[in-house]
Design an enzyme around this catalytic site. Sequence first.
Site, PDB file in Angstrom:
ATOM      1  N   GLU A  62       0.825  -1.212   0.000  1.00  0.00           N
ATOM      2  CA  GLU A  62       0.000   0.000   0.000  1.00  0.00           C
ATOM      3  C   GLU A  62       0.857   1.258   0.000  1.00  0.00           C
ATOM      4  O   GLU A  62       1.149   1.815   1.071  1.00  0.00           O
ATOM      5  CB  GLU A  62      -0.933   0.021   1.222  1.00  0.00           C
ATOM      6  N   GLU A  93      -6.240  -7.536  -0.589  1.00  0.00           N
ATOM      7  CA  GLU A  93      -6.558  -7.369   0.833  1.00  0.00           C
ATOM      8  C   GLU A  93      -7.842  -6.566   0.978  1.00  0.00           C
ATOM      9  O   GLU A  93      -8.008  -5.535   0.335  1.00  0.00           O
ATOM     10  CB  GLU A  93      -5.402  -6.624   1.524  1.00  0.00           C
TER      11      GLU A  93
HETATM   12  C1  IDC Z   1      -2.752  -3.613  10.512  1.00  0.00           C
HETATM   13  C2  IDC Z   1      -2.952  -4.758  11.463  1.00  0.00           C
HETATM   14  C3  IDC Z   1      -2.583  -4.310  12.846  1.00  0.00           C
HETATM   15  C4  IDC Z   1      -1.169  -3.784  12.815  1.00  0.00           C
HETATM   16  C5  IDC Z   1      -1.006  -2.690  11.795  1.00  0.00           C
HETATM   17  C6  IDC Z   1       0.424  -2.230  11.672  1.00  0.00           C
HETATM   18  O1  IDC Z   1      -4.294  -5.184  11.396  1.00  0.00           O
HETATM   19  O2  IDC Z   1      -2.686  -5.393  13.755  1.00  0.00           O
HETATM   20  O3  IDC Z   1      -0.820  -3.277  14.086  1.00  0.00           O
HETATM   21  O4  IDC Z   1      -1.422  -3.157  10.547  1.00  0.00           O
HETATM   22  O5  IDC Z   1       0.506  -0.891  11.444  1.00  0.00           O
HETATM   23  C7  IDC Z   1      -4.002  -2.105   5.805  1.00  0.00           C
HETATM   24  C8  IDC Z   1      -2.661  -2.724   5.815  1.00  0.00           C
HETATM   25  C9  IDC Z   1      -2.511  -3.703   6.925  1.00  0.00           C
HETATM   26  C10 IDC Z   1      -3.194  -3.202   8.196  1.00  0.00           C
HETATM   27  C11 IDC Z   1      -4.702  -3.135   7.901  1.00  0.00           C
HETATM   28  C12 IDC Z   1      -5.559  -2.717   9.095  1.00  0.00           C
HETATM   29  O6  IDC Z   1      -2.325  -3.328   4.582  1.00  0.00           O
HETATM   30  O7  IDC Z   1      -1.130  -3.908   7.166  1.00  0.00           O
HETATM   31  O8  IDC Z   1      -2.969  -4.126   9.216  1.00  0.00           O
HETATM   32  N1  IDC Z   1      -4.915  -2.231   6.787  1.00  0.00           N
HETATM   33  O9  IDC Z   1      -5.226  -1.437   9.523  1.00  0.00           O
HETATM   34  N2  IDC Z   1      -4.496  -1.305   4.886  1.00  0.00           N
HETATM   35  C13 IDC Z   1      -5.715  -0.895   5.283  1.00  0.00           C
HETATM   36  C14 IDC Z   1      -5.996  -1.462   6.495  1.00  0.00           C
END
Ligand code: IDC
Length: 300
Positions: free
Chosen positions: A137, A226
């Site tokens: 992302e 995702e």
């Molecule tokens: C989130 C995880 C969380 C972790 C965080 C890290 O759910 O546990 O602490 O990342 O910063 C994304 C990302 C994905 C995120 C997820 C939810 O690709 O890594 O995971 N998210 O926030 N994009 C949109 C949402």
Amino acid sequence: MSLERLHVDGTFLKNESGSIVQLKGISTSGIGWYPQYVNELLFKEFKEEWKSDIIRIAMYTEEDDGYCSDGDKEFLKSVVDKGVKAAADNDMYAIVDWHILSDNNPHINKEEAKKFFEEMVPKYVDYTNVIYEICNEPNGNEVTWQVVKEYAEEIIPIIRKYDKKAVILVGTPKWSQLVLEAEKDRITIDDNLMYVLHFYAGTHKDELRESMQKAIDKGLPIFVSEYGIVDASGNGAVNLEETEKWIALMNKNKVSYCMWNLSNRNETSAMVKPECDKIHGFEPDDLTPAGNWLKEMLTR
Ligand code: IDC
């Protein structure tokens, strides 16, 4: 291995006989945090009981235990390897995900990315199940599509040096939402690639769905590597109403998708309840509402 190689044709993924293929499955959480879920018995269960076609293996590049921060590179690569092989053994596709996030600009860790793909891609040349996702992302105002495209134009040739056939997924700006920007200025050095769109149903609704449909109508191949059925924090309430609108739209367009996330983290996007220590053999009681919804959706 009996899995057919896939290729991109127009907006679709197709198999060797030219039929449209739509892949549905799950994304791991960070494999540095939750390597235990990358195991053969669970993958077998996903394939046989959950009817999952694909697993995305998410390797953070920064954050804690990230590949380019303080993670153990050899260990992380061994988990990727185990995941690709366990998926292949169970006739599932595997996405090798270079999971940039807080390193918002893919150029920040580009040299590491080049080394990673140089080393990993040759291992999987004979595997028909691998899909490469080169930047999860991209985000931040300065990270325009042009910036991402320049990165992609450096990484794609490295993958292609070894693997002429694997499908490559390219993230888009604003946490993989600006597919319309990519559509206006497509990558021309390769045509076996798809552009990534991510959504979280509690946060992203009609406007992003319209972008997806417009991009597809213009012929852009999209892959949802995702999505969350909660909000963009990975937490908050499950939003089934919006989720089902997304699922219907993706099914209509035969867009492939993987749900975030395979872990027992204390967050609503996690599939396994925090108090459950199992790493396979999940019963409904072991799963969160997101986990139970995923199984129900995949087996519809
Ligand atoms: C989130 C995880 C969380 C972790 C965080 C890290 O759910 O546990 O602490 O990342 O910063 C994304 C990302 C994905 C995120 C997820 C939810 O690709 O890594 O995971 N998210 O926030 N994009 C949109 C949402």
